[in-house]
Design a protein around this motif. Structure first.
Motif, PDB file in Angstrom:
ATOM      1  N   SER A  80      16.047  26.508  38.936  1.00 27.86           N
ATOM      2  CA  SER A  80      16.118  27.951  38.727  1.00 27.86           C
ATOM      3  C   SER A  80      15.261  28.635  39.753  1.00 27.86           C
ATOM      4  O   SER A  80      14.360  28.029  40.337  1.00 27.86           O
ATOM      5  CB  SER A  80      15.654  28.316  37.323  1.00 27.86           C
ATOM      6  N   GLN A  81      15.570  29.912  39.962  1.00 28.93           N
ATOM      7  CA  GLN A  81      14.770  30.678  40.890  1.00 28.93           C
ATOM      8  C   GLN A  81      13.931  31.659  40.098  1.00 28.93           C
ATOM      9  O   GLN A  81      14.386  32.235  39.122  1.00 28.93           O
ATOM     10  CB  GLN A  81      15.645  31.435  41.886  1.00 28.93           C
ATOM     11  N   ASP A 123      19.480  29.201  40.372  1.00 32.26           N
ATOM     12  CA  ASP A 123      19.841  29.383  41.775  1.00 32.26           C
ATOM     13  C   ASP A 123      21.163  28.688  42.085  1.00 32.26           C
ATOM     14  O   ASP A 123      21.747  28.901  43.136  1.00 32.26           O
ATOM     15  CB  ASP A 123      18.734  28.913  42.721  1.00 32.26           C
ATOM     16  N   SER A 127      24.897  28.790  41.596  1.00 35.50           N
ATOM     17  CA  SER A 127      25.799  29.895  41.261  1.00 35.50           C
ATOM     18  C   SER A 127      26.737  29.561  40.109  1.00 35.50           C
ATOM     19  O   SER A 127      27.066  30.433  39.296  1.00 35.50           O
ATOM     20  CB  SER A 127      26.599  30.305  42.500  1.00 35.50           C
ATOM     21  N   ARG A 175      25.690  36.382  47.323  1.00 30.60           N
ATOM     22  CA  ARG A 175      25.674  34.997  47.820  1.00 30.60           C
ATOM     23  C   ARG A 175      27.000  34.631  48.482  1.00 30.60           C
ATOM     24  O   ARG A 175      27.077  33.678  49.251  1.00 30.60           O
ATOM     25  CB  ARG A 175      25.422  34.028  46.648  1.00 30.60           C
TER      26      ARG A 175
END
Length: 229
Positions: free
Chosen positions: A2-3, A80, A82, A225
């Motif tokens: 994860s971001q 992160d 998608s 993105r």
């Protein structure tokens, strides 16, 4: 994986950044934006300075609020990956909208019928919510059946086209939310409102917040993105 949110800029660095950028780097900023009725989802490309000027708000005061919430910020994690982010959108937002809107329509029809002689009755609110529900359902199905499968495959040469269509429909959703705020007087029930009326307005506010968060994640996190906005 994860971001986590990036470190927010210094207070003096907010003015020239877009609302979407700020909300992405500092998720707790969305509460500040909602309080001042600044559109950080569909209007996410507009700078804080421009958005504040359009509403005759003090940029310095808003920057100070953002600095204050930044100090108390809790890390908000978004995948992160998608494909994982599309799963989160479907389970957290699509499912919630499908559960909430039919109940809001039911409450609105009851309030309009029972309180039709009240000067503050939100006449036409049920039809507005029903139209929004129908359009949002069609929108979510396009995402689930067309766009999200392409994202889960890692993209596609033609992905910019469905993304552009979803962005345009997000603008339409934003217009509905503005009408919703107007029809409910910014979700402020009259002093003599019954419990059903108060529940309706509280539900409309909660739905609005959720849809704005939903659109923000797609417009400012997921879609960039794959295609330049």
């Amino acid at each position: 994986m994860s971001q986590t949110t990036a470190p927010p800029p210094a207070a003096s660095g907010f003015a020239d950044r877009s609302l979407g950028e700020i909300a992405t780097a500092l998720p707790v900023a969305t509460a500040v934006f909602r309080r001042h009725r600044l559109d950080f989802c569909c209007g996410g490309l507009v700078s804080l300075a421009e958005a504040a000027a359009a509403k005759n708000l003090s940029v310095a005061a808003i920057e100070a609020e953002l600095a204050a919430v930044a100090d108390a910020q809790q890390s908000v994690a978004l995948p992160d990956n998608s494909a994982a982010l599309t799963d989160l959108i479907e389970t957290r937002y699509h499912a919630a909208h499908r559960a909430d809107l039919p109940e809001l329509v039911r409450l609105a029809r009851r309030v309009e019928a029972v309180h039709r002689s009240h000067p503050a009755v939100p006449a036409g609110l049920a039809d507005l919510l029903e139209n929004l529900s129908n359009e949002l359902e069609a929108h979510m199905r396009k995402e689930e059946q067309v766009l999200f499968p392409l994202i889960r495959q890692g993209g596609h040469p033609m992905i910019a086209q469905p993304i552009a269509a979803m962005l345009a429909e997000h603008d339409d959703h934003g217009a509905y939310l503005r009408l919703l705020e107007e029809r409910t007087g910014n979700f402020a029930a009259p002093a003599d409102a019954c419990g059903t009326w108060r529940a309706l307005y509280a539900g409309c506010r909660s739905f609005t917040d959720a849809l704005m968060e939903h659109v923000h994640i797609e417009n400012n996190v997921l879609f960039p993105r794959f295609a330049a906005r």
